[in-house]
Write an enzyme that holds these catalytic residues in place. Structure first.
Site, PDB file in Angstrom:
ATOM      1  CD  GLU A   1      25.604  32.881  44.329  1.00  0.00           C
ATOM      2  OE1 GLU A   1      24.962  32.720  45.383  1.00  0.00           O
ATOM      3  OE2 GLU A   1      26.425  32.051  43.908  1.00  0.00           O
TER       4      GLU A   1
ATOM      5  CB  SER B   1      80.697  54.766  18.832  1.00  0.00           C
ATOM      6  OG  SER B   1      82.006  54.293  18.635  1.00  0.00           O
TER       7      SER B   1
END
Length: 786
Positions: A80, A341
């Site tokens: 680019e 429990s």
């Protein structure tokens, strides 16, 4: 003077215009530069993607990162903007070349934009391509270069460039097209993603994919020419295929993602989760759910914590695959569920710390009823008395209800809140004694975190030279860095916890014959299960010095299922998860600095009294407050040793004086069934019985009804009240007991002292008299119930 004259010659409008232009240049960038909706991103502890949620505008747009993989940076600059690292935002050479190309072609074929200019264009939502817009991009690009580093600008481009379809940004593209982190890109993959924003439509199957391939290979050739790639590397890279179609993003922790989504202002979370462990545990739960759904058990959840740090290593909030109809979207880990429990180890440790019990103190295990509340053991049997440690190992209900009554409901409620149980919103009186058996709700997160806190306290004991650290009991850590969390002062010492863990590791493991500890590779785990009333919730939690694991199984909608037991459904999952964790070759060292050696009664487990046979054993120092043995008494016997006597009926010098382990009639009734060697005390000789001795030596005790009570009796199909079974315990079962109801003689019993009666509605009195004349009277009321 010449400079001053030259300066004064400047026209005021020129100066004003220059200053205005400078101000415009300084403030020309949008604030913020990018204001697009972002995807929520959740990573594991190494930065790999656990899951993501699409942005509000339907785009996969991940939050930008400071780091950028070197291969991609090299490729995108080469493709680019090859002079990116040197130009001030605009590249005059590129602009002139683009202008000449456009003039020659008679149309726009090149823009000459630098990466910086493309960032500006992306920030401005890609306005129409005109000369004026190009000039604005150049103007703003120079400002961007002045305020941001080159690496930052390149990162902005990578995070906001289009990559085809609804994929925006390099990171989203890496996961959508290659299923990996940007750092793991190959040269071919990096080159593909570098050229793609230039023509993002080429990524779609069926389009001109050959053009994309040519662009990528051309870039690879350029990298070879620049000496970045060798010839062999370039040839191998060209052999790699293009991605075929977008891949689904990982969704390894969807419930954790939902949890973190509630954190405002943050879109990227680095969590403490181990991605590989998360996947393995998810697989375990899915396989188990496939087995359990035959019994209409559709949901499972599991949590794994690192004990030293509190980091969450795995967070499976629910099994995916059950479907929305079965609530797979519900995060069970943070959902309040009935505890069963699972709280018993907390009460055991707190009672040890308080001096209420010692590890083997005998607890009553007899039928009890508190108003309309009648707790029962799971197997509906009783031991009479049982050591506290054995009661925890066997998870007996009645002994722990009575222990809670002794310890104090209000105190235990307060302690649980300090431990981190956030769901106890109601006052202690709302829960009552059922608090220990599932009368309250808790979350899997809170339970597992509390167990981890206990392990942290006993595991860190020596590191702090005996000092208690309030940071032991702290919330679990989900993210890196961890947020500041308040410490909690929890009154459980290391010694009490160590004794609790010693009991918990002796629980027999599921699907084993009890010999698991004989295997050298076996892992020591302190663990506990729980099952809520109605078989709605199955729990299992376990700890080692390094890990804490919590498992829940059931149905998200609360539907109970027969066989939904913690030990049968959740516990196998717990141990399968422990098998996935790295092995440990250590256990918690006894915290001797918090312990002391004292004589303890061999039979009762209390501190030894003067009539006890004692063994010297280690107990928590807090156990020095525990009471002495209440069961051993000095009995006064006649010369034959067959009768108890007193000074009213036997000369003192003729008596034998013997220590004796004495249980109450009701305790002995159940205790002797499992302990046939128990010897009840000799009866009181008949000539020694008086009104003053009858109450003390009474050998009878009612089993039902035990206290003044109201008995609800349903009406049978014939319209009459059903029968009620009355039962009494006697120290000497062979003795005859005579039964009376409201003064009317009913009959007698021998050995098995029970009668099925049908009293009418109203108040009554039951009177029992044995052969020696001892009496028991019990008022009660029959209430008919349609």
């Amino acid at each position: 003077l010449k400079k001053a004259a030259a300066w004064s010659a400047l026209h005021p409008k020129t100066v004003t215009g220059g200053v205005s232009l400078l101000i415009l240049w300084f403030f020309c960038l949008p604030r913020p530069l990018f204001d697009k909706p972002l995807s929520l991103v959740v990573e594991d502890n190494q930065g790999a993607l656990l899951g993501a949620r699409i942005a509000a505008d339907g785009q996969w747009r991940f939050p930008g990162q400071d780091r950028l993989p070197g291969k991609y940076a090299t490729c995108v600059v080469a493709y680019e903007d090859k002079r990116f690292w040197w130009h001030p935002g605009a590249d005059p050479v590129s602009l002139l070349r683009a202008a000449w190309s456009n003039i020659r072609q008679g149309r726009v074929v090149s823009g000459g934009s630098t990466i910086t200019m493309q960032v500006i264009r992306l920030a401005r939502n890609n306005p129409p391509r005109t000369i004026w817009q190009k000039l604005l991009e150049v103007f703003m690009a120079t400002r961007l270069e002045a305020g941001f580093s080159k690496k930052k600008i390149l990162g902005l481009y990578a995070a906001n460039a289009p990559f085809g379809g609804n994929v925006v940004g390099l990171e989203a593209a890496c996961w959508r097209y290659y299923g990996k982190q940007p750092e793991l890109l190959s040269w071919a993959e990096a080159a593909t993603l570098a050229v793609l924003p230039n023509s993002p439509a080429l990524i779609h199957p069926g389009r001109n994919r050959r053009a994309l391939l040519e662009k990528r290979n051309c870039l690879l050739d350029r990298l070879e020419e620049q000496g970045i790639l060798s010839r062999q590397e370039s040839e191998l890279a060209r052999e790699e295929p293009l991605p075929v179609q977008p891949l689904p993003l990982p969704q390894l922790a969807p419930h954790l993602l939902d949890r973190l989504a509630t954190t405002p202002g943050n879109y990227r979370f680095r969590t403490t989760v181990d991605r590989h462990l998360q996947k393995r545990i998810t697989t375990i739960l899915q396989r188990r759910q496939a087995q359990y759904r035959g019994n209409d058990i559709h949901n499972l959840a599991a949590l794994v914590l690192d004990v030293p740090t509190g980091n969450v290593l795995a967070y499976v909030g629910n099994v995916t695959g059950a479907g929305a109809a079965h609530g797979e979207q519900v995060d069970i880990i943070d959902a309040p569920r009935s505890t069963g429990s699972i709280l018993k180890p907390f009460l055991y440790a707190l009672a040890l710390e308080n001096g209420t019990i010692l590890p083997n103190t005998l607890l009553q295990d007899i039928p009890v009823q508190f108003g309309q509340y009648k707790p029962e053991n799971y197997y509906e049997s009783f031991d009479g008395v049982v050591p506290a440690k054995r009661a925890l190992i066997r998870s007996l209900n009645v002994p722990f209800v009575l222990l809670l009554q002794n310890y104090g409901i209000e105190k235990f409620h307060f302690d649980l809140q300090r431990l981190g149980l956030r769901t106890l919103h109601r006052p202690p009186s709302h829960y009552g004694l059922s608090l220990i058996l599932g009368g309250a709700e808790a979350t899997l997160l809170d339970i597992t975190t509390a167990y981890a806190g206990m392990a942290r306290r006993v595991g860190n004991f020596y590191d702090r030279n005996g000092r208690v650290d309030d940071r032991d009991f702290r919330p679990a850590v989900f993210t890196i860095p961890a947020p500041e969390a308040p410490a909690r002062q929890v009154n459980i010492g290391a010694a009490a916890i160590w004794f609790a863990f010693e009991a918990m590791q002796q629980v027999e493991r599921p699907t084993s014959a009890g010999e698991w500890e004989l295997f050298e590779a076996s892992r020591r785990v302190a663990w506990k299960t729980g099952t809520s009333f109605g078989f709605r919730d199955a729990w299992a939690a376990g700890v080692t010095p390094r890990y804490a694991v919590g498992v829940w199984a059931g149905n998200a909608d609360g539907e109970g299922r027969p066989g939904l037991l913690g030990v049968e459904i959740a516990a196998p999952v717990l141990f399968e998860i422990f098998e996935q964790l790295p092995p440990e070759n250590s256990w918690f060292d006894p915290p001797y600095d918090a312990m002391t050696e004292v004589p303890v009664c061999r039979q009762s487990g209390y501190r030894a009294g003067k009539y006890c046979d004692a063994d010297t054993t280690w107990i928590p120092k807090s156990g020095l407050r525990a009471q002495q043995c209440p069961y051993h008494q000095l009995l006064h016997l006649d010369p034959s040793g067959q009768w108890q006597v007193n000074s009213a009926c036997e000369p003192v010098d003729a008596m034998q004086h013997q220590p004796w382990f004495v249980l109450g009639p009701l305790e002995a009734y159940y205790f002797v069934r499992k302990n046939p060697a128990y010897q009840p005390p000799p009866p009181l000789r008949p000539d020694c019985i008086s009104s003053s001795t009858a109450a003390v030596h009474n050998p009878m005790q009612l089993i039902y009804p035990k206290d003044p009570t109201r008995i609800y009796v349903p009406v049978d199909l014939n319209g009459k009240l059903g029968k009620t079974v009355f039962q009494v315990a006697h120290r000497i079962p062979e003795t005859t007991v005579y039964w009376h109801l409201d003064g009317r003689y009913l009959g007698s019993t021998t050995t098995f002292h029970e009668m099925a009666l049908q009293p009418p509605i109203g108040a009554h009195t039951l009177t029992l008299v044995d052969a020696q004349g001892f009496r028991v009277e019990q008022p009660f009321e029959i209430i008919g119930k349609q």
